[in-house]
Design a protein around this motif. Structure first.
Motif, mmCIF file in Angstrom:
data_model
loop_
_atom_site.group_PDB
_atom_site.id
_atom_site.type_symbol
_atom_site.label_atom_id
_atom_site.label_comp_id
_atom_site.label_asym_id
_atom_site.label_seq_id
_atom_site.Cartn_x
_atom_site.Cartn_y
_atom_site.Cartn_z
ATOM 1 N N ALA A 29 -1.090 -5.349 1.944
ATOM 2 C CA ALA A 29 -1.957 -6.434 2.377
ATOM 3 C C ALA A 29 -3.400 -6.046 2.117
ATOM 4 O O ALA A 29 -3.716 -4.858 1.976
ATOM 5 C CB ALA A 29 -1.751 -6.730 3.865
ATOM 6 N N PRO A 30 -4.298 -7.014 2.042
ATOM 7 C CA PRO A 30 -5.722 -6.678 1.923
ATOM 8 C C PRO A 30 -6.188 -5.869 3.125
ATOM 9 O O PRO A 30 -5.755 -6.104 4.256
ATOM 10 C CB PRO A 30 -6.397 -8.055 1.895
ATOM 11 N N LYS A 31 -7.070 -4.906 2.893
ATOM 12 C CA LYS A 31 -7.603 -4.108 3.995
ATOM 13 C C LYS A 31 -8.295 -4.968 5.036
ATOM 14 O O LYS A 31 -8.309 -4.640 6.223
ATOM 15 C CB LYS A 31 -8.585 -3.060 3.453
ATOM 16 N N ALA A 32 -8.884 -6.065 4.585
ATOM 17 C CA ALA A 32 -9.632 -6.924 5.503
ATOM 18 C C ALA A 32 -8.735 -7.768 6.397
ATOM 19 O O ALA A 32 -9.204 -8.359 7.365
ATOM 20 C CB ALA A 32 -10.562 -7.846 4.705
ATOM 21 N N GLN A 33 -7.447 -7.827 6.088
ATOM 22 C CA GLN A 33 -6.543 -8.696 6.847
ATOM 23 C C GLN A 33 -6.147 -8.052 8.176
ATOM 24 O O GLN A 33 -5.726 -6.904 8.228
ATOM 25 C CB GLN A 33 -5.294 -9.009 6.023
ATOM 26 N N THR A 34 -6.258 -8.811 9.239
ATOM 27 C CA THR A 34 -5.930 -8.290 10.570
ATOM 28 C C THR A 34 -4.746 -9.007 11.196
ATOM 29 O O THR A 34 -4.154 -8.490 12.148
ATOM 30 C CB THR A 34 -7.135 -8.417 11.513
ATOM 31 N N THR A 35 -4.394 -10.195 10.700
ATOM 32 C CA THR A 35 -3.268 -10.947 11.261
ATOM 33 C C THR A 35 -2.320 -11.382 10.153
ATOM 34 O O THR A 35 -2.701 -11.467 8.983
ATOM 35 C CB THR A 35 -3.753 -12.199 12.024
ATOM 36 N N ILE A 36 -1.084 -11.632 10.557
ATOM 37 C CA ILE A 36 -0.067 -12.152 9.645
ATOM 38 C C ILE A 36 0.681 -13.280 10.349
ATOM 39 O O ILE A 36 0.529 -13.483 11.563
ATOM 40 C CB ILE A 36 0.948 -11.058 9.235
ATOM 41 N N TYR A 37 1.486 -14.005 9.586
ATOM 42 C CA TYR A 37 2.383 -15.010 10.150
ATOM 43 C C TYR A 37 3.809 -14.642 9.768
ATOM 44 O O TYR A 37 4.108 -14.382 8.596
ATOM 45 C CB TYR A 37 2.018 -16.406 9.646
ATOM 46 N N VAL A 38 4.660 -14.574 10.769
ATOM 47 C CA VAL A 38 6.069 -14.248 10.565
ATOM 48 C C VAL A 38 6.862 -15.552 10.548
ATOM 49 O O VAL A 38 6.767 -16.349 11.484
ATOM 50 C CB VAL A 38 6.597 -13.322 11.678
#
Length: 424
Positions: free
Chosen positions: A104-113
């Motif tokens: 994932a991008p380093k800047a990404q802090t959230t995801i959607y499952v």
């Protein structure tokens, strides 16, 4: 505007007065670092900067979801946004209990499952912190319209001047995109898309599967029928020896995919069969020196022995690189790699240890982990930060390319903030 203005800082083997015939990679090192620093669009580079915008992630997903068949990790909310990227997808049962690996991008802090059934209906969709080790699924069924989702993409952007200063550091001499999708429990497809050529000389490209022995993995990979970046695989090669082959061994025995030996021929098929030397897809208006062409794609199919191998297969296992010729002899080539592999000699060796002289903090290639990334137009530096003044294609304060170069913990999402009119 690809000029040879800075070629004078190298003394190449092709120039008889510079070196003897047996020395093919000798140059005058005095002043080289100062030349780079003077032309690079940022005053300084953070010492030890990795030039890496990606991170490896692992989540354990569990819960009870009747009729579940597929589990996905999405980059954003498909109820709210379109072109959300699929970071990972694996098969599952109603008793969801899966370890999921992805980048994932380093800047990404959230995801959607997301959990889907066999008909592609969303049975669950929940937001989570990307750093959460265990994610327990809730019982809510999503309502609303699900927008389209797309495979994960990484864009690779090159400056072909290596090891000289870039002419404008626009990183569009070649723009390649890699994307993957899992088509079965043990099969993954990888697309390689040639999007732009901002260089007027012949240029080739290949992809190394890093650390994978050719003999061990050759049987696992096939080029998908009907897809090819070569205009004519039977014509004489400049960069790849012998008859054209899709795959070959690196100098150390690793698996290498040959993409094309002429980017212009790969992106545009001239009706009369001639190769057209123009800038393709780097300027917004057509002229005598530039034109537009549809991006071209080649697809490779990877068949693994186990579901686990397919599930953990990552685009970061690959080292796409371009190849440019220097001098007048037929076997003198530079390989331009992203920073972690900058000094690699995959297909062509350097001589006299000169490659070690380029072991500095500069990079002539970037890997951008976003489907939304747009590369700079011709002649526009990707970002500038000189004497405190921010400029270039990515210049927004707090999200500027130059700020990221000064400190890799800052502005890690710079590629999401292009300046108007500065990108293609």
């Amino acid at each position: 505007m690809k000029k040879n203005l800075f070629r004078s800082i190298l003394i190449l083997a092709a120039i008889a007065s510079a070196v003897t015939a047996c020395v093919r990679d000798k140059f005058q090192y005095s002043g080289y670092e100062n030349q780079l620093e003077g032309y690079f669009p940022v005053d300084s580079i953070q010492k030890g900067h990795s030039w890496n915008l990606m991170k490896s992630c692992t989540n354990f997903i569990k819960g009870q979801v009747p009729n579940a068949t597929k589990l996905m990790i999405l980059s954003d909310d498909p109820l709210e946004k379109s072109n959300v990227e699929v970071l990972a997808e694996v098969s599952t049962s109603s008793n969801v209990s899966r370890q999921v690996y992805y980048i994932a991008p380093k800047a990404q802090t959230t995801i959607y499952v997301a959990v889907l059934n066999a008909d592609g209906m969303y049975l669950r969709l929940m937001k989570s912190s990307i750093s959460k080790e265990t994610i327990e699924l809730d019982s809510k069924v999503p309502t609303g319209v699900i927008h389209n989702i797309v495979p994960q993409e990484i864009s690779y952007c090159y400056v072909a001047n290596y090891p000289n200063p870039g002419d404008s550091w626009d990183y569009n001499d070649v723009v390649l995109t890699l994307r993957k999708r899992q088509t079965s429990e043990t099969t993954v497809e990888m697309d390689v898309i040639l999007k732009a050529v901002g260089y007027l000389q012949q240029i080739g490209a290949a992809v190394r599967w890093v650390g994978k022995n050719y003999n061990d993995v050759r049987a696992k990979v096939e080029r998908k029928e009907g897809t090819n970046l070569m205009d004519d695989p039977t014509r004489p090669r400049m960069y790849f020896s012998g008859e054209w082959t899709d795959f070959q061994k690196s100098r150390s025995g690793e698996f290498v995919i040959n993409l094309f030996d002429d980017a212009h021929a790969a992106i545009y098929q001239s009706p009369d069969g001639n190769i057209v030397r123009r800038y393709f897809n780097t300027m917004k208006e057509n002229s005598s020196t530039n034109a537009k062409a549809s991006p071209d794609t080649v697809t490779y199919v990877f068949t693994f022995n186990t579901e686990y191998e397919a599930r953990t297969f990552s685009l970061t296992e690959f080292d796409p690189f371009i190849i440019v010729r220097y001098g007048t002899s037929g076997d003198n080539f530079w390989e331009v790699h992203t920073y972690p592999y900058k000094l690699s000699e995959v297909l062509y060796p350097y001589y006299n240890g000169a490659a070690q002289s380029y072991d500095n903090g500069f990079s002539w290639a970037l890997a951008i982990p976003s489907e939304k990334f747009r590369y700079p137009v011709e002649g526009m530096a990707i970002g500038e930060l000189k004497k405190g003044i921010v400029a270039g294609a990515y210049q927004e304060k707090g999200h500027a390319f130059g700020e990221w170069i000064l400190n890799e913990d800052d502005a890690q999402d710079w590629y999401l903030y292009p300046a108007n009119g500065a990108v293609y």
